[in-house]
Design a protein around this motif. Structure first.
Motif, PDB file in Angstrom:
ATOM      1  N   LEU A 100       7.234  -7.897   2.367  1.00  8.53           N
ATOM      2  CA  LEU A 100       6.548  -6.735   1.781  1.00  8.53           C
ATOM      3  C   LEU A 100       5.233  -7.139   1.129  1.00  8.53           C
ATOM      4  O   LEU A 100       4.235  -6.427   1.248  1.00  8.53           O
ATOM      5  CB  LEU A 100       7.449  -6.029   0.767  1.00  8.53           C
ATOM      6  CG  LEU A 100       8.540  -5.147   1.349  1.00  8.53           C
ATOM      7  CD1 LEU A 100       9.381  -4.540   0.231  1.00  8.53           C
ATOM      8  CD2 LEU A 100       7.962  -4.042   2.226  1.00  8.53           C
ATOM      9  N   CYS A 144       7.483   1.360   3.120  1.00 10.14           N
ATOM     10  CA  CYS A 144       7.827   1.744   1.741  1.00 10.14           C
ATOM     11  C   CYS A 144       7.853   3.256   1.505  1.00 10.14           C
ATOM     12  O   CYS A 144       8.276   3.692   0.436  1.00 10.14           O
ATOM     13  CB  CYS A 144       6.865   1.100   0.770  1.00 10.14           C
ATOM     14  SG  CYS A 144       6.998  -0.684   0.752  1.00 10.14           S
ATOM     15  N   TYR A 200       2.674  -1.633   5.429  1.00  9.95           N
ATOM     16  CA  TYR A 200       3.319  -1.593   4.112  1.00  9.95           C
ATOM     17  C   TYR A 200       3.681  -0.156   3.751  1.00  9.95           C
ATOM     18  O   TYR A 200       4.795   0.113   3.306  1.00  9.95           O
ATOM     19  CB  TYR A 200       2.382  -2.189   3.056  1.00  9.95           C
ATOM     20  CG  TYR A 200       2.935  -2.116   1.658  1.00  9.95           C
ATOM     21  CD1 TYR A 200       3.907  -3.012   1.235  1.00  9.95           C
ATOM     22  CD2 TYR A 200       2.484  -1.153   0.772  1.00  9.95           C
ATOM     23  CE1 TYR A 200       4.425  -2.960  -0.043  1.00  9.95           C
ATOM     24  CE2 TYR A 200       2.993  -1.088  -0.516  1.00  9.95           C
ATOM     25  CZ  TYR A 200       3.961  -1.991  -0.920  1.00  9.95           C
ATOM     26  OH  TYR A 200       4.481  -1.916  -2.195  1.00  9.95           O
ATOM     27  N   LEU A 217       2.737  -7.691   3.850  1.00 13.10           N
ATOM     28  CA  LEU A 217       2.287  -6.398   4.368  1.00 13.10           C
ATOM     29  C   LEU A 217       1.315  -5.731   3.401  1.00 13.10           C
ATOM     30  O   LEU A 217       0.288  -5.180   3.815  1.00 13.10           O
ATOM     31  CB  LEU A 217       3.474  -5.482   4.638  1.00 13.10           C
ATOM     32  CG  LEU A 217       4.455  -5.914   5.724  1.00 13.10           C
ATOM     33  CD1 LEU A 217       5.592  -4.901   5.833  1.00 13.10           C
ATOM     34  CD2 LEU A 217       3.770  -6.106   7.059  1.00 13.10           C
ATOM     35  N   LYS A 218       1.626  -5.789   2.122  1.00 14.61           N
ATOM     36  CA  LYS A 218       0.768  -5.157   1.118  1.00 14.61           C
ATOM     37  C   LYS A 218      -0.626  -5.786   1.104  1.00 14.61           C
ATOM     38  O   LYS A 218      -1.632  -5.076   1.014  1.00 14.61           O
ATOM     39  CB  LYS A 218       1.412  -5.278  -0.266  1.00 14.61           C
ATOM     40  CG  LYS A 218       0.687  -4.529  -1.344  1.00 14.61           C
ATOM     41  CD  LYS A 218       1.474  -4.594  -2.645  1.00 14.61           C
ATOM     42  CE  LYS A 218       0.837  -3.720  -3.701  1.00 14.61           C
ATOM     43  NZ  LYS A 218       1.628  -3.713  -4.932  1.00 14.61           N
TER      44      LYS A 218
END
Length: 145
Positions: A129, A144, A140, A132-133
């Motif tokens: 994550l 999410c 992301y 991805l962020k």
């Protein structure tokens, strides 16, 4: 997988998620509810994005060793194989220090299986994550939302 009518309506009603789920199912994927912040959402990413994420995971796992590479031919090889990742990975490596053990374990597992690090399941979705962020904001958001 069994799901309630409410869960099915929620999934189909999610305008961002449902088209990805539908495409995944049409390609032969298995039905799942794909809850937010769950690794199952990675299956909904397009192949190009999954491949890029994999290259970044491999680069993060190898970054310690790559720091000592000074041979011009090897540097050119890394730049070609990891285009857009090497040497940029060094700018992001500090964010992943707390996962060094996870990356080392993934590297050991890959070596034992004779495969690439990106082909080993990551035991800590939080690390993915964060990647991805930092590097894949649309992916992301999908994972999410």
């Amino acid at each position: 997988m069994d799901c309630t009518v409410t869960e099915a309506r929620e999934l189909v009603g999610n305008g961002r998620l449902w088209p990805k789920v539908k495409a995944y199912l049409a390609a032969g994927g298995e039905f799942a509810l794909f809850p937010a912040n769950d690794p199952s959402r990675l299956k909904l990413l397009d192949g190009r994005t999954r491949s890029s994420v994999g290259r970044w995971v491999e680069a993060l796992a190898a970054a310690d060793g790559w720091r000592t590479v000074v041979d011009g031919a090897k540097v050119r090889e890394l730049k070609a194989e990891y285009a857009g990742v090497y040497p940029e990975v060094f700018r992001y490596e500090a964010y992943f220090r707390k996962w060094r053990g996870v990356l080392d374990e993934m590297s050991r597992t890959a070596a034992e299986k004779g495969c690439r690090v990106s082909q080993v399941d990551c035991p800590d979705f939080g690390m993915i994550l964060l990647l991805l962020k930092l590097k894949f904001p649309e992916a992301y958001e999908l994972c999410c939302s």
